[in-house]
Design a protein around this motif. Structure first.
Motif, PDB file in Angstrom:
ATOM      1  N   HIS A 234       0.818  -1.215   0.000  1.00  0.00           N
ATOM      2  CA  HIS A 234       0.000   0.000   0.000  1.00  0.00           C
ATOM      3  C   HIS A 234       0.855   1.269   0.000  1.00  0.00           C
ATOM      4  N   ALA A 235       2.055   1.194   0.576  1.00  0.00           N
ATOM      5  CA  ALA A 235       2.926   2.375   0.604  1.00  0.00           C
ATOM      6  C   ALA A 235       3.577   2.633  -0.742  1.00  0.00           C
ATOM      7  N   ARG A 236       3.753   1.570  -1.565  1.00  0.00           N
ATOM      8  CA  ARG A 236       4.485   1.722  -2.820  1.00  0.00           C
ATOM      9  C   ARG A 236       3.651   1.320  -4.033  1.00  0.00           C
ATOM     10  N   LEU A 237       2.359   1.557  -3.966  1.00  0.00           N
ATOM     11  CA  LEU A 237       1.485   1.165  -5.074  1.00  0.00           C
ATOM     12  C   LEU A 237       1.888   1.815  -6.390  1.00  0.00           C
ATOM     13  N   ALA A 238       2.396   3.036  -6.322  1.00  0.00           N
ATOM     14  CA  ALA A 238       2.742   3.755  -7.549  1.00  0.00           C
ATOM     15  C   ALA A 238       4.099   3.343  -8.106  1.00  0.00           C
ATOM     16  N   GLU A 239       4.807   2.432  -7.410  1.00  0.00           N
ATOM     17  CA  GLU A 239       6.140   2.024  -7.842  1.00  0.00           C
ATOM     18  C   GLU A 239       6.135   0.559  -8.291  1.00  0.00           C
ATOM     19  N   PRO A 240       7.128   0.177  -9.096  1.00  0.00           N
ATOM     20  CA  PRO A 240       7.256  -1.251  -9.447  1.00  0.00           C
ATOM     21  C   PRO A 240       7.547  -2.070  -8.188  1.00  0.00           C
TER      22      PRO A 240
ATOM     23  N   LEU B  16     -11.812   6.278  -8.583  1.00  0.00           N
ATOM     24  CA  LEU B  16     -12.803   6.452  -9.653  1.00  0.00           C
ATOM     25  C   LEU B  16     -14.159   6.872  -9.114  1.00  0.00           C
ATOM     26  N   THR B  17     -14.499   6.402  -7.926  1.00  0.00           N
ATOM     27  CA  THR B  17     -15.842   6.671  -7.406  1.00  0.00           C
ATOM     28  C   THR B  17     -15.893   7.814  -6.399  1.00  0.00           C
ATOM     29  N   THR B  18     -14.736   8.266  -5.902  1.00  0.00           N
ATOM     30  CA  THR B  18     -14.748   9.329  -4.891  1.00  0.00           C
ATOM     31  C   THR B  18     -14.084  10.610  -5.351  1.00  0.00           C
ATOM     32  N   THR B  19     -13.453  10.591  -6.526  1.00  0.00           N
ATOM     33  CA  THR B  19     -12.797  11.798  -7.046  1.00  0.00           C
ATOM     34  C   THR B  19     -13.139  11.982  -8.521  1.00  0.00           C
ATOM     35  N   ASP B  20     -12.797  13.145  -9.039  1.00  0.00           N
ATOM     36  CA  ASP B  20     -12.955  13.433 -10.466  1.00  0.00           C
ATOM     37  C   ASP B  20     -11.601  13.434 -11.168  1.00  0.00           C
ATOM     38  N   ALA B  21     -10.611  12.797 -10.556  1.00  0.00           N
ATOM     39  CA  ALA B  21      -9.262  12.771 -11.134  1.00  0.00           C
ATOM     40  C   ALA B  21      -9.300  12.166 -12.530  1.00  0.00           C
ATOM     41  N   PRO B  22      -8.576  12.752 -13.492  1.00  0.00           N
ATOM     42  CA  PRO B  22      -8.506  12.175 -14.842  1.00  0.00           C
ATOM     43  C   PRO B  22      -7.989  10.741 -14.787  1.00  0.00           C
ATOM     44  N   LEU B  23      -8.396   9.927 -15.747  1.00  0.00           N
ATOM     45  CA  LEU B  23      -8.013   8.526 -15.756  1.00  0.00           C
ATOM     46  C   LEU B  23      -6.493   8.360 -15.814  1.00  0.00           C
ATOM     47  N   ALA B  24      -5.810   9.254 -16.519  1.00  0.00           N
ATOM     48  CA  ALA B  24      -4.350   9.175 -16.595  1.00  0.00           C
ATOM     49  C   ALA B  24      -3.719   9.359 -15.217  1.00  0.00           C
ATOM     50  N   ASP B  25      -4.291  10.267 -14.408  1.00  0.00           N
ATOM     51  CA  ASP B  25      -3.771  10.493 -13.061  1.00  0.00           C
ATOM     52  C   ASP B  25      -4.063   9.293 -12.157  1.00  0.00           C
ATOM     53  N   VAL B  26      -5.237   8.690 -12.324  1.00  0.00           N
ATOM     54  CA  VAL B  26      -5.574   7.496 -11.547  1.00  0.00           C
ATOM     55  C   VAL B  26      -4.594   6.376 -11.879  1.00  0.00           C
TER      56      VAL B  26
ATOM     57  N   GLY C 189       0.099   2.903  -9.985  1.00  0.00           N
ATOM     58  CA  GLY C 189       1.252   2.113 -10.390  1.00  0.00           C
ATOM     59  C   GLY C 189       1.195   1.506 -11.771  1.00  0.00           C
ATOM     60  N   PHE C 190       0.289   1.990 -12.625  1.00  0.00           N
ATOM     61  CA  PHE C 190       0.224   1.475 -13.986  1.00  0.00           C
ATOM     62  C   PHE C 190       1.102   2.320 -14.911  1.00  0.00           C
ATOM     63  N   TYR C 191       1.642   1.682 -15.934  1.00  0.00           N
ATOM     64  CA  TYR C 191       2.610   2.333 -16.817  1.00  0.00           C
ATOM     65  C   TYR C 191       2.011   3.568 -17.487  1.00  0.00           C
ATOM     66  N   ASP C 192       0.787   3.442 -17.984  1.00  0.00           N
ATOM     67  CA  ASP C 192       0.100   4.566 -18.615  1.00  0.00           C
ATOM     68  C   ASP C 192      -1.393   4.278 -18.611  1.00  0.00           C
ATOM     69  N   GLN C 193      -2.181   5.220 -19.116  1.00  0.00           N
ATOM     70  CA  GLN C 193      -3.637   5.049 -19.103  1.00  0.00           C
ATOM     71  C   GLN C 193      -4.103   3.855 -19.940  1.00  0.00           C
TER      72      GLN C 193
END
Length: 256
Positions: free
Chosen positions: A163-169, A214-224, A229-233
């Protein structure tokens, strides 16, 4: 539906289970038992993709009121297009190759609309000559396998790291280091507690974070995609659709 032999044999052979029971005698009892299961969805399909047997948990999944409304129909008649296409692809693989599909991680909406994680296994059903007649499928609800599970114990550091490093490999070796064990030991422990492989655990955490954003914010899909931790949208969309049967955009609209 009758029980099939574990291995193909000559037509008419009397296959018996340990204890002398004929295999055919076990089928009604097994179907009755699966019909009572609340946390396992069960279905059987013929070679044309039509449901020939389902339990009540599966009926609830389709949004129908009774088994009668499900039996005889196809996935295309019961589910949204993306889900029906994914199920058809899975079924075709099992029916065409005769090989089972095991432990497929899926994000499925439970009764009431809340998404939940399931592990799906599909096995071919053969006649006495070994010809594939159809398939049987079970999907096990993983709702008990979460970060609050007291069985985690030594795996708590792994969950915290994920959970701390979800955005990382995150490699399995990274998780094993956090647990202070070998990758083989980690694999066994994670499967025992969560019913998942270590990498499936990471993917589940990323998709869980995505569904929340996706359900609690209006963040663009690319930002989500980046935050989870996904490579791109596009890669995020493909992975999400494979697991959930709908795109992130569709999930966001339905969730609201």
């Amino acid at each position: 539906m009758t029980a099939q032999r574990d291995t193909p044999g000559p037509p008419g052979a009397d296959h018996r289970l340990p204890g002398g029971w004929p295999a055919e005698a076990l089928a009604p009892a097994l179907l009755g038992l699966l019909g009572e299961a609340a946390d396992v969805m069960f279905c059987a399909k013929d070679a044309d993709g039509r449901y020939v047997a389902v339990n009540d948990a599966f009926v609830q999944r389709t949004g129908r009121r009774s088994r009668r409304e499900v039996v005889g129909r196809t996935a295309a008649e019961l589910f949204v297009e993306q889900l029906a296409e994914r199920y058809a692809e899975q079924d075709d693989r099992v029916l065409r190759t005769g090989e089972p599909l095991r432990h497929e991680l899926e994000l499925i909406r439970r009764e009431g609309g809340a998404p939940g994680w399931y592990l799906t296994t599909k096995l071919p059903v053969r006649d006495g000559a070994g010809v594939v007649l159809g398939l049987v499928s079970i999907s096990q609800d993983l709702r008990a396998a979460d970060a609050a599970d007291p069985a985690l114990q030594g795996l708590s550091r792994v969950v915290e790291l994920v959970h701390a490093r979800l955005a990382e490999p995150l490699r399995t070796a990274d998780l094993a280091a956090a647990a202070d064990c070998s990758t083989a030991v980690l694999e066994r422990r994670v499967r025992r507690v969560f019913g998942l492989s270590p990498q499936q655990l990471v993917l589940r955490a990323r998709i869980d974070r995505a569904t929340d954003l996706l359900t609690t914010t209006d963040a663009p899909l690319a930002d989500v995609a980046t935050a989870c931790g996904f490579y791109d949208q596009p890669s995020f969309t493909r992975q999400f659709a494979r697991l959930a049967g709908e795109t992130p955009g569709q999930f966001r609209r339905r969730g609201r």
